[in-house]
Design an enzyme around this catalytic site. Structure first.
Site, PDB file in Angstrom:
ATOM      1  N   GLY A  55       0.807  -1.212   0.000  1.00 52.51           N
ATOM      2  CA  GLY A  55       0.000   0.000   0.000  1.00 52.51           C
ATOM      3  C   GLY A  55       0.839   1.260   0.000  1.00 52.51           C
ATOM      4  O   GLY A  55       0.342   2.351  -0.239  1.00 52.51           O
TER       5      GLY A  55
ATOM      6  N   LYS B  12      10.009   1.840  -0.128  1.00 51.77           N
ATOM      7  CA  LYS B  12       8.936   1.914   0.870  1.00 51.77           C
ATOM      8  C   LYS B  12       8.644   3.380   1.155  1.00 51.77           C
ATOM      9  O   LYS B  12       9.538   4.119   1.572  1.00 51.77           O
ATOM     10  CB  LYS B  12       9.405   1.176   2.136  1.00 51.77           C
ATOM     11  CG  LYS B  12       8.322   0.942   3.159  1.00 51.77           C
ATOM     12  CD  LYS B  12       8.807  -0.084   4.175  1.00 51.77           C
ATOM     13  CE  LYS B  12       7.861  -0.203   5.346  1.00 51.77           C
ATOM     14  NZ  LYS B  12       8.356  -1.169   6.337  1.00 51.77           N
TER      15      LYS B  12
ATOM     16  N   ARG C 116       5.459 -13.271   1.390  1.00 51.20           N
ATOM     17  CA  ARG C 116       5.154 -13.477   2.802  1.00 51.20           C
ATOM     18  C   ARG C 116       4.193 -14.644   2.945  1.00 51.20           C
ATOM     19  O   ARG C 116       3.593 -15.076   1.957  1.00 51.20           O
ATOM     20  CB  ARG C 116       4.447 -12.223   3.353  1.00 51.20           C
ATOM     21  CG  ARG C 116       5.173 -10.936   3.068  1.00 51.20           C
ATOM     22  CD  ARG C 116       4.245  -9.933   2.389  1.00 51.20           C
ATOM     23  NE  ARG C 116       5.030  -8.796   1.857  1.00 51.20           N
ATOM     24  CZ  ARG C 116       5.404  -7.755   2.570  1.00 51.20           C
ATOM     25  NH1 ARG C 116       5.012  -7.661   3.814  1.00 51.20           N
ATOM     26  NH2 ARG C 116       6.145  -6.809   2.042  1.00 51.20           N
TER      27      ARG C 116
ATOM     28  N   ASP D  46       1.342 -11.298   7.264  1.00 51.70           N
ATOM     29  CA  ASP D  46       1.846 -10.501   6.139  1.00 51.70           C
ATOM     30  C   ASP D  46       3.226  -9.927   6.432  1.00 51.70           C
ATOM     31  O   ASP D  46       3.874  -9.395   5.528  1.00 51.70           O
ATOM     32  CB  ASP D  46       0.869  -9.368   5.788  1.00 51.70           C
ATOM     33  CG  ASP D  46       0.469  -8.552   7.003  1.00 51.70           C
ATOM     34  OD1 ASP D  46      -0.084  -9.129   7.953  1.00 51.70           O
ATOM     35  OD2 ASP D  46       0.739  -7.336   7.012  1.00 51.70           O
ATOM     36  N   ASN D  47       3.662 -10.040   7.672  1.00 51.14           N
ATOM     37  CA  ASN D  47       5.014  -9.599   8.022  1.00 51.14           C
ATOM     38  C   ASN D  47       5.913 -10.795   8.331  1.00 51.14           C
ATOM     39  O   ASN D  47       6.913 -10.663   9.032  1.00 51.14           O
ATOM     40  CB  ASN D  47       4.967  -8.654   9.226  1.00 51.14           C
ATOM     41  CG  ASN D  47       4.242  -7.359   8.913  1.00 51.14           C
ATOM     42  OD1 ASN D  47       4.166  -6.948   7.759  1.00 51.14           O
ATOM     43  ND2 ASN D  47       3.703  -6.722   9.924  1.00 51.14           N
TER      44      ASN D  47
ATOM     45  N   ASP E 179       9.789  -5.961   7.900  1.00 57.42           N
ATOM     46  CA  ASP E 179       8.827  -4.967   8.377  1.00 57.42           C
ATOM     47  C   ASP E 179       9.114  -4.512   9.796  1.00 57.42           C
ATOM     48  O   ASP E 179       8.445  -4.898  10.751  1.00 57.42           O
ATOM     49  CB  ASP E 179       7.384  -5.495   8.243  1.00 57.42           C
ATOM     50  CG  ASP E 179       6.660  -4.708   7.167  1.00 57.42           C
ATOM     51  OD1 ASP E 179       7.139  -3.628   6.816  1.00 57.42           O
ATOM     52  OD2 ASP E 179       5.620  -5.181   6.678  1.00 57.42           O
TER      53      ASP E 179
END
Ligand code: AMP
Ligand code: MG
Length: 493
Positions: A90, A111, A181, A250-251, A260
């Protein structure tokens, strides 16, 4: 003429459902905060190019070099135990992949590069605070010898981002051996896209686990390897007091890299139930919960892979459970071996784990500083307790340490190494310097308030050699004064 990196983008060759093509969105006035020339060299990226205006423009997302095929990856994930069907990049784009000097494929990922298809209302940007934190943490972890994503460059954008108040914006160029991930697998598996699960697994095996091609069932091999790497990773975190802070699926990297860095923290006092993150008030991701959470996340991965493990559902489940059941042993094996080394024993004998654990218990009861306790322990002589002061003083009730040290010295009598050899071995596993929370905070405060990156640069330098005594930097080895103490950490994207 400095050359821009050579890209070869395997992820961009996957079917379109895996990502959205997405150019980084240019920023107003980019400037470097930090450039990691050593990493550039490792990646085979021309350091002169990186330092040039062209390199800066690429790191800021203002230019896209030839061969890059920027995209935002799709993924889902379990956040604090809740399934979220669509997350995705995102506020980041995968610029492309380069082959490093060891032949390893590495992602370059920006990022904070602006909104994407997956932004879900977010601004796609990052404040420089988290950029500074992630740069510091990833490089500190790498220097500690812990598997992690890396930081190639940090940029200030010349634009502000609206958080609780306006803050200067930043971009981090993150380097990973994969950005896949557990949540990437879940994204397809939980949407009944089993063909894509297989394509993704094949991609990961080809890229990151090529030896598995020889395995009887490469998918079972994949699960086994991810379990093994993740268990080892969490053990290595815990041996230096690292708390990830937001171990959502997701991490959780498919290659066992720490990924992350958000509301992470490092323990000062050894308080195993510590959770610093402001979004983790219940302590789901506390220091001592990390093995159980990692195993939970791996169970989510196993669910995704079930159809690939065996045609027969019951047999597949049995295989998955057998592999997941090995997590504990792998974790404990690594954690215990690490502890044995931390207390200076060359080999593990009966009773040694209990000895090491009883030191941890004492430290926890007496709130002893974890890093200092182990580092200073290396200085003690096996045959003389006159010099014990610097360690025993770390304990509220120093007698707790005295009792333990008597048992420890008794055990040391049976070791072949002399004090000097043992000290060297202990100092090689017990860092003098970690990224203490208050140090990270001071670096962030200076960056945000004054665009002063000196404190950050000093930390980058010191933390690059965490196992060396650095007398000039002794202050940075110390725990926070009471007014410096940081009790809460933030994602603060
Ligand atoms: P993280 O907390 O970094 O694991 O992020 C969780 C999810 O939120 C990911 O899908 C991110 O891409 C997304 N996200 C975080 N911050 C932002 C932001 N400022 N704008 C858009 N998406 C974001
Ligand atoms: Mg994330």
């Amino acid at each position: 003429m400095p050359a821009s990196p050579r890209f070869d983008n395997s992820y961009a060759r996957l079917p379109g459902v895996f990502y959205r093509r997405q150019l980084p969105i240019p920023v107003a006035a980019p400037a470097y905060i930090a450039v990691n020339q050593a990493l550039a060299e490792e990646l085979g990226i021309d350091g002169q190019w990186l330092a040039s205006d062209q390199g800066l423009a690429v790191m800021a997302g203002n230019a896209v070099p030839d061969g890059a095929e920027p995209l935002a990856m799709a993924y889902g994930g379990h956040q604090f135990g809740q399934w979220v069907p669509q997350l995705g990049d995102g506020r980041a784009v995968l610029l492309g992949e380069v082959i490093d000097r060891d032949g390893v494929r590495r992602d370059l990922h920006l990022k904070g590069a602006g909104q994407t298809h997956f932004s879900r209302g977010g601004d796609g940007r990052s404040s420089i605070g988290p950029v500074v934190r992630e740069y510091l943490a990833s490089e500190a972890m790498a220097a500690l010898g812990i598997s992690t994503t890396r930081a190639l460059a940090a940029v200030s954008t010349g634009q502000s981002v609206e958080r609780n108040q306006p803050e200067p914006g930043g971009i981090l160029c993150r380097v990973a051996t994969s950005h896949v991930r557990v949540g990437t697998f879940e994204y397809f598996a939980r949407n009944d896209r089993s063909d894509e699960v297989r394509v993704l697994a094949d991609h990961v095996i080809a890229r990151n686990y090529p030896d598995l091609h020889a395995h009887a069932n490469p998918y079972a091999g994949l699960l086994e390897q991810v379990i093994e790497r993740t268990a080892s990773l969490v053990a290595s975190w815990m041996l230096v007091g690292f708390i990830h802070g937001v171990m959502n699926t997701d991490n959780t990297s498919i290659v066992g890299e720490t990924i992350d860095f958000g509301p992470f923290g490092f323990l000062d006092e050894f308080a195993p139930d510590t959770a610093y993150s402001y979004i983790d008030r219940r302590g789901r991701y506390a220091y001592n919960q990390q093995p159980a959470i990692a195993q939970w996340n791996l169970a989510r991965l196993a669910e995704c892979l079930l159809p690939l493990l065996d045609e027969n559902a019951a047999a597949a489940l049995e295989k998955a459970n057998a592999l997941l059941g090995r997590f504990r042993d792998t974790f404990e094996g690594r954690f215990h071996a690490g502890l044995i080394a931390k207390i200076g024993l060359a080999e593990q004998r009966a009773g040694d784990i209990e000895l090491a654990m009883s030191l941890l218990d004492g430290m926890a009861q007496q709130r002893a500083d974890m890093t200092l306790t182990f580092r200073r322990l290396g200085e003690l002589a096996s045959n003389d307790y006159e010099g014990d002061g610097p360690v025993r003083d770390l304990f509220d009730q120093p007698e707790t340490f005295d009792t333990w040290a008597r048992n420890w010295r008794q055990r040391l009598q049976t070791e072949a190494r002399d004090n000097r050899q043992r000290r060297a071995a202990m100092h090689a596993v017990n860092p003098a310097f970690i990224l203490r929370n208050h140090l990270a905070q001071q670096a962030v405060d200076a960056a945000i308030e004054k665009l002063d990156f000196q404190p950050m640069q000093r930390l980058v330098q010191v933390l690059a050699s965490p196992y060396d005594d650095q007398p000039d930097n002794a202050g940075l080895a110390m725990p926070p004064a009471s007014d410096e103490r940081v009790t809460t950490t933030f994602c603060g994207t």
